[in-house]
Scaffold this motif. Structure first.
Motif, mmCIF file in Angstrom:
data_model
loop_
_atom_site.group_PDB
_atom_site.id
_atom_site.type_symbol
_atom_site.label_atom_id
_atom_site.label_comp_id
_atom_site.label_asym_id
_atom_site.label_seq_id
_atom_site.Cartn_x
_atom_site.Cartn_y
_atom_site.Cartn_z
ATOM 1 N N LEU A 57 -8.249 8.269 11.392
ATOM 2 C CA LEU A 57 -7.638 6.999 10.411
ATOM 3 C C LEU A 57 -8.495 6.974 9.219
ATOM 4 O O LEU A 57 -8.241 6.172 8.396
ATOM 5 N N GLY A 58 -9.592 7.938 9.075
ATOM 6 C CA GLY A 58 -10.588 7.912 8.096
ATOM 7 C C GLY A 58 -11.605 6.960 8.333
ATOM 8 O O GLY A 58 -12.303 6.835 7.264
ATOM 9 N N GLN A 59 -11.936 6.438 9.355
ATOM 10 C CA GLN A 59 -12.848 5.412 9.472
ATOM 11 C C GLN A 59 -14.032 5.867 10.239
ATOM 12 O O GLN A 59 -14.614 5.491 11.241
ATOM 13 N N ILE A 60 -14.451 7.252 9.546
ATOM 14 C CA ILE A 60 -15.537 8.021 9.899
ATOM 15 C C ILE A 60 -16.815 7.404 10.220
ATOM 16 O O ILE A 60 -17.361 7.288 11.105
ATOM 17 N N ASN A 61 -17.346 6.407 8.922
ATOM 18 C CA ASN A 61 -18.691 5.982 9.014
ATOM 19 C C ASN A 61 -18.562 4.715 9.865
ATOM 20 O O ASN A 61 -19.385 4.543 10.772
ATOM 21 N N GLU A 62 -17.278 4.123 10.045
ATOM 22 C CA GLU A 62 -17.442 3.026 11.094
ATOM 23 C C GLU A 62 -17.527 3.437 12.704
ATOM 24 O O GLU A 62 -18.268 2.865 13.366
ATOM 25 N N ALA A 63 -16.913 4.445 12.825
ATOM 26 C CA ALA A 63 -16.880 5.270 14.059
ATOM 27 C C ALA A 63 -18.324 5.652 14.306
ATOM 28 O O ALA A 63 -18.865 5.413 15.530
ATOM 29 N N GLU A 64 -18.831 6.228 13.627
ATOM 30 C CA GLU A 64 -20.136 6.871 13.795
ATOM 31 C C GLU A 64 -21.156 5.745 13.813
ATOM 32 O O GLU A 64 -22.137 5.785 14.853
ATOM 33 N N ASN A 65 -21.036 4.588 13.103
ATOM 34 C CA ASN A 65 -21.895 3.465 13.281
ATOM 35 C C ASN A 65 -21.917 2.971 14.799
ATOM 36 O O ASN A 65 -22.907 2.457 15.293
ATOM 37 N N ILE A 66 -20.640 2.590 15.097
ATOM 38 C CA ILE A 66 -20.463 2.088 16.481
ATOM 39 C C ILE A 66 -20.994 3.059 17.583
ATOM 40 O O ILE A 66 -21.648 2.487 18.490
ATOM 41 N N LEU A 67 -20.825 4.248 17.397
ATOM 42 C CA LEU A 67 -21.287 5.154 18.394
ATOM 43 C C LEU A 67 -22.859 5.455 18.541
ATOM 44 O O LEU A 67 -23.124 5.116 19.585
ATOM 45 N N LEU A 68 -23.403 5.426 17.392
ATOM 46 C CA LEU A 68 -24.919 5.541 17.429
ATOM 47 C C LEU A 68 -25.578 4.323 17.622
ATOM 48 O O LEU A 68 -26.621 4.313 18.248
ATOM 49 N N ASP A 69 -25.079 3.135 17.469
ATOM 50 C CA ASP A 69 -25.569 1.672 17.933
ATOM 51 C C ASP A 69 -25.476 1.230 19.142
ATOM 52 O O ASP A 69 -26.257 0.535 19.608
ATOM 53 N N SER A 70 -24.582 1.943 19.958
ATOM 54 C CA SER A 70 -24.335 1.670 21.352
ATOM 55 C C SER A 70 -24.585 2.742 22.324
ATOM 56 O O SER A 70 -24.527 2.475 23.430
ATOM 57 N N ILE A 71 -25.121 3.988 21.849
ATOM 58 C CA ILE A 71 -25.072 5.271 22.866
ATOM 59 C C ILE A 71 -26.441 4.884 23.549
ATOM 60 O O ILE A 71 -27.697 4.549 23.235
ATOM 61 N N ASP A 72 -26.386 5.369 24.934
ATOM 62 C CA ASP A 72 -27.567 5.594 25.548
ATOM 63 C C ASP A 72 -27.817 7.013 25.672
ATOM 64 O O ASP A 72 -27.057 7.672 26.253
ATOM 65 N N TYR A 73 -28.982 7.306 25.127
ATOM 66 C CA TYR A 73 -29.310 8.760 24.894
ATOM 67 C C TYR A 73 -29.807 9.247 26.162
ATOM 68 O O TYR A 73 -30.114 10.378 26.077
ATOM 69 N N THR A 74 -30.005 8.563 27.194
ATOM 70 C CA THR A 74 -30.307 9.012 28.502
ATOM 71 C C THR A 74 -29.093 9.403 29.445
ATOM 72 O O THR A 74 -29.450 9.853 30.390
ATOM 73 N N ASN A 75 -28.066 9.017 28.939
ATOM 74 C CA ASN A 75 -26.718 9.063 29.613
ATOM 75 C C ASN A 75 -26.057 10.299 29.290
ATOM 76 O O ASN A 75 -25.653 10.549 28.017
ATOM 77 N N LYS A 76 -26.033 11.367 30.207
ATOM 78 C CA LYS A 76 -25.674 12.774 29.663
ATOM 79 C C LYS A 76 -24.006 12.685 29.239
ATOM 80 O O LYS A 76 -23.826 13.383 28.237
ATOM 81 N N ASN A 77 -23.345 11.720 30.059
ATOM 82 C CA ASN A 77 -22.003 11.588 29.667
ATOM 83 C C ASN A 77 -21.769 10.976 28.077
ATOM 84 O O ASN A 77 -20.815 11.315 27.436
ATOM 85 N N GLU A 78 -22.636 9.919 27.872
ATOM 86 C CA GLU A 78 -22.367 9.318 26.603
ATOM 87 C C GLU A 78 -23.023 10.517 25.434
ATOM 88 O O GLU A 78 -22.221 10.427 24.419
ATOM 89 N N VAL A 79 -23.938 11.011 25.459
ATOM 90 C CA VAL A 79 -24.544 12.274 24.697
ATOM 91 C C VAL A 79 -23.510 13.205 24.607
ATOM 92 O O VAL A 79 -23.111 13.783 23.440
ATOM 93 N N MET A 80 -22.587 13.548 25.755
ATOM 94 C CA MET A 80 -21.644 14.614 25.590
ATOM 95 C C MET A 80 -20.518 14.182 24.699
ATOM 96 O O MET A 80 -19.850 14.737 23.731
ATOM 97 N N ALA A 81 -20.088 12.885 24.667
ATOM 98 C CA ALA A 81 -19.111 12.179 24.001
ATOM 99 C C ALA A 81 -19.487 12.213 22.512
ATOM 100 O O ALA A 81 -18.660 12.574 21.819
ATOM 101 N N ALA A 82 -20.835 11.844 22.408
ATOM 102 C CA ALA A 82 -21.233 11.749 20.907
ATOM 103 C C ALA A 82 -21.307 13.360 20.489
ATOM 104 O O ALA A 82 -20.766 13.582 19.384
ATOM 105 N N ALA A 83 -21.353 14.219 21.219
ATOM 106 C CA ALA A 83 -21.459 15.802 20.936
ATOM 107 C C ALA A 83 -20.065 16.046 20.619
ATOM 108 O O ALA A 83 -19.851 16.723 19.481
ATOM 109 N N LEU A 84 -19.401 15.721 21.396
ATOM 110 C CA LEU A 84 -17.729 15.964 21.047
ATOM 111 C C LEU A 84 -17.152 15.180 19.845
ATOM 112 O O LEU A 84 -16.681 15.838 19.147
ATOM 113 N N PHE A 85 -17.757 14.066 19.643
ATOM 114 C CA PHE A 85 -17.440 13.361 18.399
ATOM 115 C C PHE A 85 -17.779 14.159 17.214
ATOM 116 O O PHE A 85 -16.742 14.360 16.146
ATOM 117 N N TYR A 86 -19.017 14.783 17.066
ATOM 118 C CA TYR A 86 -19.421 15.634 16.000
ATOM 119 C C TYR A 86 -18.715 16.798 15.738
ATOM 120 O O TYR A 86 -18.401 17.294 14.831
#
Length: 131
Positions: A57-86
């Motif tokens: 939908l073109g809401q890239i910056n908004e999506a990235e901000n939500i993602l990075l503000d809420s990610i638990d960097y110690t959770n492998k599944n969340e890190v993988m979700a973020a990697a798949l996002f990128y």
């Protein structure tokens, strides 16, 4: 290397690093079709598909901000979700990214930040990576 080759190079590097990250985090071979079917990846209860829909939908910056503000960097599944996002973001063409105030370089920068903060910076040594 011309400008287009450089953009494709960024996409290929991110794909390769996602593949290696998956092996390091989960100890098994990365299968992109498997990941898409599972649809189990989320960050703080928000499904990866929601983030990918925001990208479309073109809401890239908004999506990235939500993602990075809420990610638990110690959770492998969340890190993988973020990697798949990128990875998904890296597959978008430059014109789409430009129209939505984003660049391939920002995709790579965000991905590098994710890898570093999640403790997987050794990926840069396992994958041929040129800065």
């Amino acid at each position: 290397m011309n400008f287009t080759d450089e953009k494709d190079y960024i996409m290929r590097m991110i794909k390769e690093m996602v593949r290696v990250l998956f092996i390091l985090a989960f100890g098994k071979k990365y299968e992109s079709a498997e990941l898409e079917k599972e649809n189990k990846y989320e960050v703080s209860g928000k499904n990866l598909k929601s983030f990918l829909d925001m990208i479309d939908l073109g809401q890239i910056n908004e999506a990235e901000n939500i993602l990075l503000d809420s990610i638990d960097y110690t959770n492998k599944n969340e890190v993988m979700a973020a990697a798949l996002f990128y990875q998904y973001l890296s597959e978008k063409n430059s014109k789409f990214l430009e129209n939505n105030n984003y660049t391939k370089e920002e995709v790579l920068s965000g991905f590098k930040q994710l890898i570093t903060q999640s403790g997987y910076s050794n990926i840069f040594y396992l994958v041929k990576y040129d800065e």
